[in-house]
Design a protein around this motif. Structure first.
Motif, mmCIF file in Angstrom:
data_model
loop_
_atom_site.group_PDB
_atom_site.id
_atom_site.type_symbol
_atom_site.label_atom_id
_atom_site.label_comp_id
_atom_site.label_asym_id
_atom_site.label_seq_id
_atom_site.Cartn_x
_atom_site.Cartn_y
_atom_site.Cartn_z
ATOM 1 N N GLY B 97 21.580 45.961 25.977
ATOM 2 C CA GLY B 97 22.970 46.125 26.415
ATOM 3 C C GLY B 97 23.493 47.536 26.248
ATOM 4 O O GLY B 97 22.769 48.519 26.398
ATOM 5 N N SER B 98 24.775 47.630 25.938
ATOM 6 C CA SER B 98 25.459 48.915 25.763
ATOM 7 C C SER B 98 25.931 49.016 24.317
ATOM 8 O O SER B 98 25.840 48.061 23.554
ATOM 9 N N ARG B 99 26.494 50.178 23.966
ATOM 10 C CA ARG B 99 27.079 50.312 22.613
ATOM 11 C C ARG B 99 28.132 49.254 22.361
ATOM 12 O O ARG B 99 28.202 48.667 21.289
ATOM 13 N N GLN B 100 29.012 49.058 23.355
ATOM 14 C CA GLN B 100 30.088 48.084 23.166
ATOM 15 C C GLN B 100 29.513 46.700 22.904
ATOM 16 O O GLN B 100 29.982 45.977 22.023
ATOM 17 N N VAL B 101 28.503 46.321 23.693
ATOM 18 C CA VAL B 101 27.885 44.997 23.529
ATOM 19 C C VAL B 101 27.203 44.905 22.165
ATOM 20 O O VAL B 101 27.316 43.899 21.463
ATOM 21 N N ARG B 102 26.520 45.970 21.741
ATOM 22 C CA ARG B 102 25.846 45.933 20.444
ATOM 23 C C ARG B 102 26.839 45.904 19.281
ATOM 24 O O ARG B 102 26.548 45.360 18.232
ATOM 25 N N ASN B 103 28.014 46.512 19.481
ATOM 26 C CA ASN B 103 29.028 46.496 18.423
ATOM 27 C C ASN B 103 29.632 45.103 18.238
ATOM 28 O O ASN B 103 30.148 44.781 17.184
ATOM 29 N N MET B 104 29.620 44.285 19.288
ATOM 30 C CA MET B 104 30.190 42.937 19.202
ATOM 31 C C MET B 104 29.106 41.888 19.000
ATOM 32 O O MET B 104 29.245 41.000 18.180
ATOM 33 N N THR B 185 19.177 50.494 33.041
ATOM 34 C CA THR B 185 19.200 50.390 31.576
ATOM 35 C C THR B 185 19.937 49.140 31.123
ATOM 36 O O THR B 185 19.448 48.398 30.290
ATOM 37 N N MET B 186 21.157 48.937 31.672
ATOM 38 C CA MET B 186 21.923 47.803 31.179
ATOM 39 C C MET B 186 21.759 46.587 32.076
ATOM 40 O O MET B 186 22.654 46.213 32.812
#
Ligand code: FAD
Ligand code: FES
Ligand code: FES
Lengths: 160, 284
Positions: B97-104, B185-186
Motif C-alpha cells: 500500500g501507501s504510507r497512509q495505508v501502512r499508518n492505519m 506500486t500501489m
C-alpha cells in the motif's frame, strides 16, 4: 446514538458529537465546515483526504470518526495560521509550481509535512516513495518532488 | 445510521460484545473493512473497534517474535528486530500500500482479511508463523497455513479475535527475501514470493518457499522446496513451483502470465535469500 469525541484540531480543543457511521473526512468537512481536506475516491487510493493524526499521515476517508477521540489532528487549515502567511511546504509548492488544478494539493502537502518531519533531508526516490498514496492528474509529479525538495532545503537554509 | 460503533478497552469486553451484538464485525485499521462498507459489499450492524486494547499492539522480540495483531504495518516495519531477524517480512511491509495505508492498517487485519494477495502472508508462511486466537476466555493456537482457508475465509469462528502472530527466530545463517510484482506500486500483487534459505558451504540445509496471489490462499510451495538445489540455479524449484499453484485470470493478469511470473520470482527470491544468508554469492 451519537458519540461524543474530544480532540485537538489544528491546536484548538474541539468537543463534538459524531454519528457512529461517519468518517473523519465527514467530520472535518460537514461538521466542522473545514473543506480544505478533499474527497476523491473514498477508498484510500487517491490521498486527497490525507490529514495528519498524532504525527502520522492517514486517509481521513477510511478513518472512523469515533476513533478521533483523544487525538491531535493537523489539517491543511492548520498550516497557515500565522496571520495568513503560508507554511514552508505550502510556499514551496507555490514557488516550484507543484500545484495546478489544486485538488490533490492539500493531501500532497499534508503527506509532505508528515514525511519531512521524519526525513528532513530526503533523496528524490524517497520523496517519490512517500507519495505512493497521493495521485495527481495534472502536474506529472516532477514539480511536486521539486517542491518538497525546496521545502527541505529551506528548512536547512531559509534563503534557498 | 448504518452501524453503531463500540470501543471496548479490553479483550474480555470485546469478546463479550461480540457474543452479545448481532451482525457485529471487529475493526482495527479499517483499510479493508471501511472500503468494503463504503462499496456496500458488507453491511454490519455493529463495529467493535479493537484499537483501544493496548496489549494487541505490542511487539515483543525477546525470544520468539510476537507481533500483536493490532500492531500497525508502519510500526511493524519500523521495528529494528523485525528488520534484522525477519527481513522478508519487512520487505513485504515496505511493498504494501501507501504510507497512509501502512499508518492505519494492521498486520492482524491483513491476515484476517484473507486476501489471496495478502502481502504479509508469504513471508510469515516461510518463517513458520503461528497465530494466537482468543475464543471467549480461552486461547488457541494454529499454524498460519491452517488459518488461511480461502479468499476472505479464515479459521476464525464467530466472535473469535486474532490476538498475535508468533514467529520463531530463524536459525543462525538463514537468509530470506520477498519480492512481488504489481501493475503499479500501489496495487495488489499479480504474484508475490517469499523464500528462506539456510546453506552449509553451498549445500542446502533448509529451504522454504511461499507464494501469494496465485492460489485461493497464500501457500507454501513444498514441491519447490523438495527439489530446490543451489547447484542448478534454482530452476528445478521454479519449474516445480509453477506446477503447485492454481492461478486465475482476473483484471490484473492472466493465469498463464501468473504461472510464468511465479517461476521467475521463485528463482529470484531464492537467489536473494541465499545471498542474504551470507553463505553463497550470486555470481558463483
Ligand atoms: C489503497 C489501499 C492499498 C492497499 N494495498 C495493499 C497491498 O498492497 N497489499 C496488501 O496485502 N493489502 C493491501 N491493502 C489492504 C489492507 O490495507 C491490508 O490488508 C491491511 O493490513 C488491513 O488491516 P486493517 O487493520 O486495516 O484491517 P481492517 O479493515 O480493520 O480489518 C480487516 C478484516 O479483518 C477483521 N479483523 C481485523 N482485526 C481482527 C482481529 N484482531 N480479530 C479478528 N478479526 C479481525 C475485520 O473484521 C475485517 O474483516 C490495501 C488497502 C488500501 C485501502
Ligand atoms: S478520498 Fe481518501 S484516499 Fe481518496
Ligand atoms: S494539481 Fe490537479 S490533481 Fe494535482
Amino acid at each position: 446514538m451519537r458519540i461524543p469525541v474530544r480532540f485537538e484540531l489544528n491546536g484548538h480543543a474541539v468537543e463534538v458529537e459524531v454519528a457512529p457511521d461517519r468518517t473523519l473526512l465527514d467530520l472535518l468537512r460537514d461538521t466542522m465546515g473545514e473543506t480544505g481536506t478533499k474527497e476523491g475516491c473514498r477508498e484510500g487510493e487517491c490521498g486527497a483526504c490525507t490529514v495528519v493524526v498524532d504525527g502520522r499521515a492517514v486517509n481521513s476517508c477510511l478513518f472512523p470518526a469515533p476513533e478521533i477521540d483523544g487525538t491531535r489532528v493537523l489539517t491543511i487549515e492548520g498550516l497557515s495560521c500565522d496571520h495568513g502567511r503560508l507554511s514552508r511546504v505550502q510556499q514551496a509548492f507555490l514557488d516550484a509550481s507543484g500545484t495546478q488544478c489544486g485538488f490533490c494539493t492539500p493531501g500532497m502537502v499534508m503527506t509532505a509535512v508528515a514525511f519531512l518531519a521524519e526525513n528532513p533531508a530526503p533523496m528524490d526516490t524517497e520523496i517519490r516513495e512517500a507519495l505512493t498514496g497521493n495521485l495527481c492528474r495534472c502536474t506529472g509529479y516532477v514539480q511536486i518532488v521539486e517542491a518538497i525538495q525546496l521545502a527541505a532545503r529551506r528548512s536547512r537554509d531559509p534563503q534557498a | 445510521m448504518r452501524y453503531s460503533y463500540h470501543r471496548p478497552a479490553s479483550l474480555d469486553e470485546a469478546s463479550d460484545m461480540a457474543a452479545a451484538l448481532p451482525n457485529a464485525r471487529f475493526i482495527q485499521g479499517g483499510t479493508d473493512l471501511m472500503v468494503r462498507i463504503g462499496q456496500g459489499r458488507e453491511r454490519p450492524g455493529h463495529l467493535i473497534s479493537l484499537r483501544r486494547i493496548g496489549e494487541l499492539t505490542t511487539i515483543d522480540a525477546n525470544r520468539e517474535i510476537r507481533i500483536g495483531a493490532g500492531a500497525t504495518l508502519s510500526d511493524t516495519l519500523a521495528h529494528p528486530d523485525i528488520r534484522r531477524r525477519l527481513p522478508a517480512l519487512a520487505q513485504s511491509l515496505a511493498a504494501l500500500g501507501s504510507r497512509q495505508v501502512r499508518n492505519m492498517g494492521t498486520i492482524g487485519g491483513n491476515l484476517c482479511n484473507a486476501s489471496p494477495a495478502a502481502d504479509t502472508a508469504p513471508p510469515l508462511l516461510v518463517y513458520d508463523a503461528r497465530v494466537e486466537i482468543r475464543n471467549g476466555r480461552a486461547i488457541r493456537c494454529l499454524p498460519l497455513a491452517e488459518f488461511l482457508l480461502g479468499p476472505g475465509k479464515t479459521a476464525l469462528q464467530a466472535g473469535e479475535i486474532l490476538v498475535a502472530i508468533v514467529v520463531p527466530d530463524p536459525p543462525e545463517g538463514t537468509g530470506s527475501a520477498f519480492i512481488r510484482r504489481g501493475r503499479v506500486t500501489m496495487d495488489l500483487a499479480i504474484a508475490s514470493v517469499a523464500a528462506s534459505v539456510r546453506l552449509n558451504g553451498g549445500a542446502s540445509i533448509a529451504i522454504r518457499v511461499a507464494a501469494g496471489a496465485v492460489a485461493p490462499t497464500p501457500r507454501r510451495l513444498t514441491a519447490a522446496e523438495a527439489v530446490a538445489t543451489p547447484t542448478d540455479d534454482w530452476s528445478r524449484a521454479a519449474i516445480a513451483a509453477r506446477e503447485q499453484i492454481e492461478p486465475i485470470t482476473d483484471l490484473r493478469a492472466s493465469a498463464e502470465y501468473r504461472r510464468h511470473l511465479t517461476g521467475i520470482l521463485v528463482r529470484r527470491a531464492l537467489t536473494m535469500a541465499a545471498a542474504a544468508s551470507g553463505q553463497w554469492s550470486i555470481d558463483r
